[in-house]
Each structure stands twice: as structure tokens, then as C-alpha cells.
Design an enzyme around this catalytic site. Structure first.
Site, PDB file in Angstrom:
ATOM      1  N   GLY A 163     -18.001   5.276 -37.908  1.00 22.27           N
ATOM      2  CA  GLY A 163     -18.495   5.794 -36.627  1.00 22.27           C
ATOM      3  C   GLY A 163     -17.591   5.484 -35.444  1.00 22.27           C
ATOM      4  N   LYS A 193      -8.495   7.827 -21.592  1.00 21.83           N
ATOM      5  CA  LYS A 193      -8.920   6.514 -21.092  1.00 21.83           C
ATOM      6  C   LYS A 193      -7.903   5.953 -20.106  1.00 21.83           C
ATOM      7  CE  LYS A 193     -11.583   5.546 -25.248  1.00 21.83           C
ATOM      8  NZ  LYS A 193     -11.489   5.070 -26.631  1.00 21.83           N
ATOM      9  N   VAL A 247     -23.834   6.654 -30.740  1.00 19.62           N
ATOM     10  CA  VAL A 247     -23.963   5.933 -29.466  1.00 19.62           C
ATOM     11  C   VAL A 247     -25.391   6.028 -28.922  1.00 19.62           C
ATOM     12  CG1 VAL A 247     -23.091   5.728 -27.103  1.00 19.62           C
ATOM     13  CG2 VAL A 247     -21.510   6.249 -28.964  1.00 19.62           C
ATOM     14  N   GLY A 302     -17.869   1.945 -31.508  1.00 21.69           N
ATOM     15  CA  GLY A 302     -19.026   1.548 -32.301  1.00 21.69           C
ATOM     16  C   GLY A 302     -20.307   1.663 -31.491  1.00 21.69           C
ATOM     17  N   GLU A 310     -13.488   9.901 -33.338  1.00 27.95           N
ATOM     18  CA  GLU A 310     -14.071  11.092 -32.726  1.00 27.95           C
ATOM     19  C   GLU A 310     -14.446  12.061 -33.847  1.00 27.95           C
ATOM     20  OE1 GLU A 310     -14.327  11.332 -29.181  1.00 27.95           O
ATOM     21  OE2 GLU A 310     -13.857   9.248 -29.530  1.00 27.95           O
ATOM     22  N   LYS A 320     -15.367  10.402 -21.956  1.00 25.78           N
ATOM     23  CA  LYS A 320     -14.096  10.207 -21.242  1.00 25.78           C
ATOM     24  C   LYS A 320     -13.402  11.525 -20.928  1.00 25.78           C
ATOM     25  CE  LYS A 320     -13.998   9.118 -25.762  1.00 25.78           C
ATOM     26  NZ  LYS A 320     -14.336   8.147 -26.756  1.00 25.78           N
ATOM     27  N   ILE A 375     -15.705  -3.498 -23.170  1.00 25.09           N
ATOM     28  CA  ILE A 375     -14.953  -4.356 -22.232  1.00 25.09           C
ATOM     29  C   ILE A 375     -15.183  -3.880 -20.791  1.00 25.09           C
ATOM     30  CG2 ILE A 375     -12.688  -5.284 -21.633  1.00 25.09           C
ATOM     31  CD1 ILE A 375     -11.672  -4.511 -24.355  1.00 25.09           C
ATOM     32  N   GLU A 383     -18.584   2.967 -17.553  1.00 23.51           N
ATOM     33  CA  GLU A 383     -17.866   1.810 -18.107  1.00 23.51           C
ATOM     34  C   GLU A 383     -17.593   1.982 -19.602  1.00 23.51           C
ATOM     35  OE1 GLU A 383     -16.844  -1.263 -16.202  1.00 23.51           O
ATOM     36  OE2 GLU A 383     -15.629  -0.876 -17.962  1.00 23.51           O
ATOM     37  N   ASP A 393      -7.404  10.763 -26.981  1.00 22.94           N
ATOM     38  CA  ASP A 393      -8.470   9.874 -26.509  1.00 22.94           C
ATOM     39  C   ASP A 393      -7.871   8.739 -25.659  1.00 22.94           C
ATOM     40  OD1 ASP A 393     -11.362   8.911 -26.821  1.00 22.94           O
ATOM     41  OD2 ASP A 393     -10.213   7.170 -27.486  1.00 22.94           O
TER      42      ASP A 393
HETATM   43  N1  HSE Z   1     -12.840   7.248 -30.904  1.00 20.38           N
HETATM   44  C1  HSE Z   1     -12.923   6.260 -29.899  1.00 20.38           C
HETATM   45  C2  HSE Z   1     -12.114   5.062 -30.317  1.00 20.38           C
HETATM   46  C3  HSE Z   1     -14.345   5.877 -29.675  1.00 20.38           C
HETATM   47  O1  HSE Z   1     -11.809   4.962 -31.506  1.00 20.38           O
HETATM   48  O2  HSE Z   1     -11.755   4.241 -29.485  1.00 20.38           O
HETATM   49  C4  HSE Z   1     -14.561   4.998 -28.479  1.00 20.38           C
HETATM   50  O3  HSE Z   1     -14.167   5.625 -27.294  1.00 20.38           O
END
Ligand code: HSE
Length: 415
Positions: A177, A195, A14, A293, A180, A95, A126, A119, A191
Site C-alpha cells: 500500500g 512533494k 489512507v 502507509g 501509487e 500532492k 513527518i 501535511e 511523486d
Molecule cells: N507513493 C507515495 C510514496 C505514497 O511511496 O511515498 C506517499 O505519498
């Protein structure tokens, strides 16, 4: 507009995306002043930008904004906290860190007058957080359903289309990539639930913790489950869902779901994310884009930096309202459960069963179960069980349950 000087923490997938995106966005009045990394090695940016000393960035009065895209939630928290206290804005993609410390981050923003924007932390490219925050009045928001984890969506696609096993598909997601560094965070829904908590804060003004939410991931999905979805013209997606009930309370969970072809989430493939927002007057709206990504994530970070240039901050208005929303687990879910051993299925936990298939090796049932029972007792997450929500799987009341149970007993379907 003031030129913003950035201190960037992290130069992985990132961080490099942010660097490249800013190189290509000359219209934006920002520049990268220093980059803090864990170790010195040759990198694709001028060597003089790099340091391993975080204090250099955190104490430099010339730096206005700390952009933090590191992979360690505890270190990210220390960086974000210190940056705000030192009078710097923060843009973060962490996050987990934001969810763990949202209450403290709210207080810090009030105390310092500085802002943290994130964001990129939910659905990467998005712009869903800012839209939920600014556009949707919470009393008009009936609910949202989203594919918020790109890796699991990618993995499920590979399992379905190329018949890869979950391990091989996860490896591909890691190589690209998306995943996580500990892919169990993706696979087990951690994850996604992080979110989901971020979306809840901005959709409904509810600050909550993943431990208060029913969630599981795709770790138990089998090729047999995928075949059953295919036979019904459906797909399996990991979906985060929040829905306002007729009582006005909100129910929320993250579960694999069977998604029918006519559902817009059906068409969300690979590492893409999609969020369906349902409101009283507009009906359904759909947000779609890359959810993971390098450059897609950087695109949201660049947008946050642009917003900071004109003084934007989240006001968390829904948290201040008198008609605050609250969460409830008092609903029932229509689910599918596949299992290797019928003897380990706790049939008595269900309100009623609708189908019961016993095949060689692995069987499955469908039925209705209270959400709270799934939270209280995790038998369905052990012993190779795979639980998937059925389409339109939320049932608010089961007033006819005794009648139905009786009729099913008579039909010999309930044991
Ligand atoms: N590992 C997370 C995903 C990365 O695959 O959505 C983006 O937050």
C-alpha cells in the site's frame, strides 16, 4: 474548542487509516459525519456513514471540514475547490492536486477565509511542511535534501538487500500500500518532484511546477549501479534537493544520488523518509519518519485536524516577503552515468570527464555537466542510460574548467 464535523472523501488505504486513527484519538474534538466513496460495498465502518453522492458532503452545512484522500487529482481539485467555496476547511493528501493548483488554492483561501492543510502530502508522517512554514526563516535556510518517496526507497532497498529486480520490488511496494496506483509516478520521480514543489513553497516561498524542475526517478537504476555504490560503501537514494547558492538564488532537482555512509540519509530505509535541513546557525537538522502507509499518513491528517481545531492556517508568509527567492539552473552537477552503448553517450555535453570505465556489456563514466544541459536535452533518460548524482555533487562555478579539460586531454581522458 469547537467540535469539528468531517466529511471524508475516500476509504482506501489512507481513508481507512484516518477512520481508525480518529477512532483511537478520543481526545480530539472531531467526528466523521459522512464518507463519500466511489461504489457501495461492505466496508469496515457503519454502512450509514457511506454515500456515493459527493454533493451530500459538499453541501451539508453541518460539515466543517472536508478530508480528501482520493486517488484522482482532477476530482480532488473539484472537491477541494467546491468545499472552500462552500465555506469548509479542507485537509488533503493529494500532492499532485495541490501542486497543480497551488496558485488557485492560495487565492481561494484568501477569498473564503477558509484553510487547506496538507501535511500528509509531503513525507506523510513527518511534520516537515509546518516546520518549514513556521520555524525556518527563508534567509537562514541554506538548503534541504530529502528522501520524500517511500516506495522508491523501499524498492531500492529490496534491490540492494534481496537482489530483487525492480518489477518484483515494485509489486511488493504496491501490495504493502505504499506505491501509487500507477507506480510509474513513484518510479519516475513524479511523486517526489510534486512533494519537492510543496517543500519549496513552504521553505522558500517559491511556487513552481514540476515541469520547471530537473527530475528523474529510479526507473533506470541497474544492479550494476548498486554494485558500484556498494563497492564504494555508498547507497543509492532518490533525493529531492534545494540549495541556496552564493548568488542567493535557489537551485533544485530530484535525482538518484550516491549517498555516503556518513550521510544521515544513508540510514533511511524501507518506506521511511528523511529530510536534512541546513541552516546558517543550526547547521544540519534531520527529520525522519514513515513516508507512506495507512496510519503514518493518517497521523499527519489527524495533526492537521487538530491544528484546525485551534484555527491554524498556512500564512505563506515567505510568498509575501520583499526579498523573494528565485530559482536558477545555473549550476553544474558531478554525475555518474552508466550505459549499455558507449556510442550513444554524448560526451561533448560534459564540461569534463573524470573517470571512464568500459566493461563488457555495460560501461560507466563520471564527469561534470551543466544542470541546464540535462534539462535541455534528455538523451541521458533514453537508451538505458542511468544517471546518478555524486556525493556533494553541486558545483557552482567551473572557472578552472578549461585548464582541467586541457589537463585531462593531455592525460588522454577527454575525447
Ligand atoms: N507513493 C507515495 C510514496 C505514497 O511511496 O511515498 C506517499 O505519498
Amino acid at each position: 474548542m469547537k467540535k469539528l464535523k468531517i466529511g471524508l472523501f475516500g476509504f482506501g488505504v489512507v481513508g481507512q487509516g484516518v477512520y481508525q486513527a480518529l477512532q483511537r484519538t478520543s481526545s480530539l474534538n472531531v467526528s466523521i459525519h459522512r464518507i463519500c466513496v466511489r461504489s457501495n460495498k461492505p466496508r469496515k465502518a457503519p454502512a450509514e456513514l457511506f454515500t456515493t453522492d459527493r454533493e451530500i458532503l459538499l453541501t451539508d452545512p453541518g460539515i466543517d471540514v472536508i478530508v480528501e484522500v482520493i486517488d484522482d487529482a482532477e476530482a480532488a481539485w473539484q472537491i477541494a475547490r467546491t468545499a472552500l467555496l462552500n465555506g469548509k476547511h479542507v485537509v488533503s493528501a493529494s500532492k499532485k492536486m495541490i501542486v497543480e493548483h497551488l496558485g488557485e488554492l492560495l487565492d481561494l483561501q484568501t477569498a473564503t477565509g477558509k484553510s487547506i492543510l496538507y501535511e500528509s502530502a509531503a513525507c506523510a508522517s513527518i511534520p516537515v511542511i509546518r516546520n518549514l512554514e513556521e520555524y525556518y526563516d527563508h534567509s537562514l535556510l541554506k538548503g534541504l535534501r530529502g528522501i520524500v518517496n517511500g516506495s522508491t526507497n523501499f524498492i531500492l532497498g529490496k534491490m540492494k538487500e534481496e537482489e530483487l529486480d525492480i518489477r518484483q520490488a515494485t509489486l511488493e511496494a504496491q501490495q504493502l500500500g505504499f506505491a501509487e496506483s500507477d507506480p510509474s509516478l513513484d518510479l519516475e520521480g513524479i511523486d517526489a518532484v510534486n512533494k519537492c514543489c510543496l517543500l519549496l513553497a513552504h521553505a522558500y516561498g517559491i511556487v513552481t511546477h514540476p515541469s520547471d524542475i530537473l527530475y528523474t526517478g529510479i526507473q533506470a537504476i541497474t544492479p550494476g549501479d548498486i554494485a558500484i555504490a556498494l563497492s564504494k560503501n555508498q547507497d543509492i537514494k532518490l533525493v529531492a534537493q534545494a540549495q541556496k547558492l552564493s548568488t542567493g538564488q535557489i537551485t533544485v532537482f530530484v535525482l538518484p544520488q550516491f549517498v555516503a555512509k556518513q550521510d544521515v540519509l544513508y540510514g533511511v530505509r524501507n518506506e521511511y523518509n528523511g529530510v536534512v535541513i541546513t541552516t546558517h546557525f543550526a547547521d544540519e537538522q534531520f527529520f525522519y519518519g514513515k513516508g507512506a502507509g495507512s496510519l503514518p499518513t493518517a497521523s499527519a491528517i489527524v495533526s492537521d485536524l487538530s491544528a484546525l481545531c485551534y484555527g491554524y492556517k498556512y500564512e505563506y508568509k515567505k510568498l509575501q516577503r520583499s526579498d523573494r527567492n528565485s530559482l536558477t539552473n545555473e549550476v553544474y552537477l558531478r554525475v555518474y552515468l552508466s550505459y549499455p552503448d558507449a556510442g550513444k553517450v554524448r560526451r561533448q555535453e560534459f564540461e569534463w570527464l573524470e573517470e571512464w570505465h568500459q566493461e563488457e556489456g555495460r560501461g560507466y563514466l563520471t564527469g561534470v555537466i551543466a544542470l541546464q544541459k540535462l534539462i535541455d536535452n534528455r538523451w541521458w533518460q533514453r537508451d538505458g542510460h542511468s544517471l546518478i548524482l555524486q556525493p556533494d555533487g553541486i558545483i557552482e562555478e567551473v572557472v578552472t574548467r578549461n585548464l582541467r579539460r586541457k589537463s585531462l586531454e593531455l592525460a588522454g581522458l577527454v575525447i
